[in-house]
Design a protein around this motif. Structure first.
Motif, short mmCIF file in Angstrom:
data_model
loop_
_atom_site.label_atom_id
_atom_site.label_comp_id
_atom_site.label_asym_id
_atom_site.label_seq_id
_atom_site.Cartn_x
_atom_site.Cartn_y
_atom_site.Cartn_z
N LEU A 37 0.84 -1.20 0.00
CA LEU A 37 0.00 0.00 0.00
C LEU A 37 0.87 1.25 0.00
O LEU A 37 1.92 1.29 0.66
CB LEU A 37 -0.91 0.01 1.23
N ILE A 38 0.45 2.27 -0.75
CA ILE A 38 1.16 3.55 -0.80
C ILE A 38 0.14 4.68 -0.70
O ILE A 38 -1.06 4.47 -0.97
CB ILE A 38 1.99 3.69 -2.09
N PRO A 39 0.57 5.89 -0.32
CA PRO A 39 -0.37 7.01 -0.18
C PRO A 39 -1.01 7.40 -1.51
O PRO A 39 -0.39 7.30 -2.57
CB PRO A 39 0.51 8.15 0.36
N SER A 40 -2.24 7.87 -1.42
CA SER A 40 -2.98 8.27 -2.64
C SER A 40 -2.71 9.74 -2.96
O SER A 40 -3.58 10.60 -2.82
CB SER A 40 -4.48 8.05 -2.45
N ASP A 41 -1.48 10.01 -3.39
CA ASP A 41 -1.14 11.35 -3.84
C ASP A 41 -0.32 11.23 -5.13
O ASP A 41 0.18 10.16 -5.48
CB ASP A 41 -0.37 12.13 -2.78
N LYS A 42 -0.18 12.35 -5.83
CA LYS A 42 0.47 12.34 -7.13
C LYS A 42 1.93 11.93 -7.04
O LYS A 42 2.45 11.22 -7.92
CB LYS A 42 0.35 13.73 -7.79
N TYR B 244 6.05 8.12 -8.68
CA TYR B 244 7.25 7.35 -8.37
C TYR B 244 7.15 5.93 -8.93
O TYR B 244 8.11 5.38 -9.47
CB TYR B 244 7.48 7.31 -6.87
N VAL B 245 5.96 5.33 -8.80
CA VAL B 245 5.75 3.96 -9.28
C VAL B 245 5.69 3.92 -10.80
O VAL B 245 6.31 3.07 -11.45
CB VAL B 245 4.46 3.37 -8.68
#
Length: 335
Positions: free
Chosen positions: A161-166, A171-172
């Protein structure tokens, strides 16, 4: 000499399945608060050094969630997720190959009350993601505020899981080697307020940020629909314009999360409780939609790709709905 273990009895299997879902619900509803309480409470005990050291580590590691996180293959492959999978059960269906030399942006629909399908399919190996999509590393976006909570942030990152920001998404998607899949529950927390059995309402008509992101990185868009995601919980009626719906929207604006009043069955009885119904969830991943890379796409270009995405998502739903007992006269509704 090979040691063989006797299979578990059916009643024991069902108890383990129930226990796995209980811990998952607890982790979503209570674990964050417990982690915060423990972190603060330790400062007032002889174990204060644990929180102090973690605070120092947290400061040094604060950028890690937005840099792809830190997944744990041990936790992703934990047997508890297999019991959770069998509780509903949850399955993952592939309809097209994904080239591991490319990155992909998956739009997941619908959110559901609690996104069990999204979590189990992309944050664990219980449904066999790596076997279905070899060479692809999945990431699932979640509200950024959860990554500000001590200890809990590490638990979230362990599953991918990663934060929901731009910044986190970019990055991904910009990794040159490819082989990354970024899943976004496009409807978000607001869509959860319309999650109830038989509902196919998607908050998607004006949600175009994920499309713009895909164009900026030249990343193929992949629609995914999770049949049964809305069927595992009932929800108190909250029609638009009602005092309950207005209150829920007001709380969402303040807290950043929606608060659907949901219920289903209990642990020891079937009449009422917070345990989800044992109803199947099947997540069908569609074929990639090619996207032409453009750093600053115009509104018209974004609208064109967005409409193409809506069309492909509708085709995916119509093609597979009969397999999952969706009435013939039911269609997706975009709001």
């Amino acid at each position: 000499m090979k040691v063989e273990f006797a299979p578990l009895s059916v009643p024991l299997q069902r108890r383990l399945q129930t226990a796995s879902v209980v811990q998952w619900i607890f982790s979503f509803l209570c674990l964050a608060q417990c982690c915060t309480a423990v972190f603060i409470a330790l400062f007032f005990t002889r174990f204060w050094l644990v929180s102090a050291l973690y605070a120092a580590w947290w400061l040094l590691d604060r950028e890690k969630p937005s840099k792809g996180g830190r997944r744990s293959h041990v936790l992703r492959n934990c047997v508890i997720w297999k019991y959770m999978r069998d509780y509903f059960p949850i399955t993952l269906v592939k309809t097209a190959e994904l080239d591991p030399r490319q990155n992909y942006l998956v739009g997941f629909h619908p959110h559901g009350v609690l996104p069990a399908g999204a979590f189990l399919n992309f944050c664990t190996e219980a449904s066999g993601f790596s076997k279905l999509f070899p060479g692809i590393t999945p990431h699932l976006m979640m509200l950024s505020l959860w990554f500000r909570i001590p200890f809990f942030r590490d638990y979230l990152m362990s599953g991918g899981l990663i934060p929901s920001d731009k910044e986190s998404a970019s990055y991904v998607l910009q990794k040159p080697a490819g082989g990354n899949l970024l899943a976004i529950i496009v409807g978000g927390a607001q869509e959860a307020l319309d999650a109830r059995p038989g509902s196919f309402v998607l908050l998607l008509k004006n949600r175009k940020g994920f499309v713009r992101l895909a164009i900026q990185h030249g990343t193929p868009l992949v629609p995914a629909f999770s049949f049964g995601e809305n069927d595992v919980y009932d929800q108190v009626k909250n029609p638009k314009g009602s005092w309950l719906r207005r209150t829920q929207h007001w709380l969402q604006q303040i807290m950043g999360i929606s608060l659907p009043l949901f219920h289903a069955r209990g642990i020891f009885q079937y009449s009422f409780g917070l345990m989800p119904y044992r109803r199947p969830i099947c997540t069908v991943v569609g074929k990639p939609i090619p996207v032409q890379k453009k750093h600053r796409p115009s509104e018209e270009e974004v609208d064109e790709v967005h409409q193409k995405y809506l069309d492909e998502l509708s085709k995916l739903f119509e093609k597979h709905k009969a397999k999952y007992n969706v009435p013939e006269d039911s269609h997706l509704e975009f709001i």
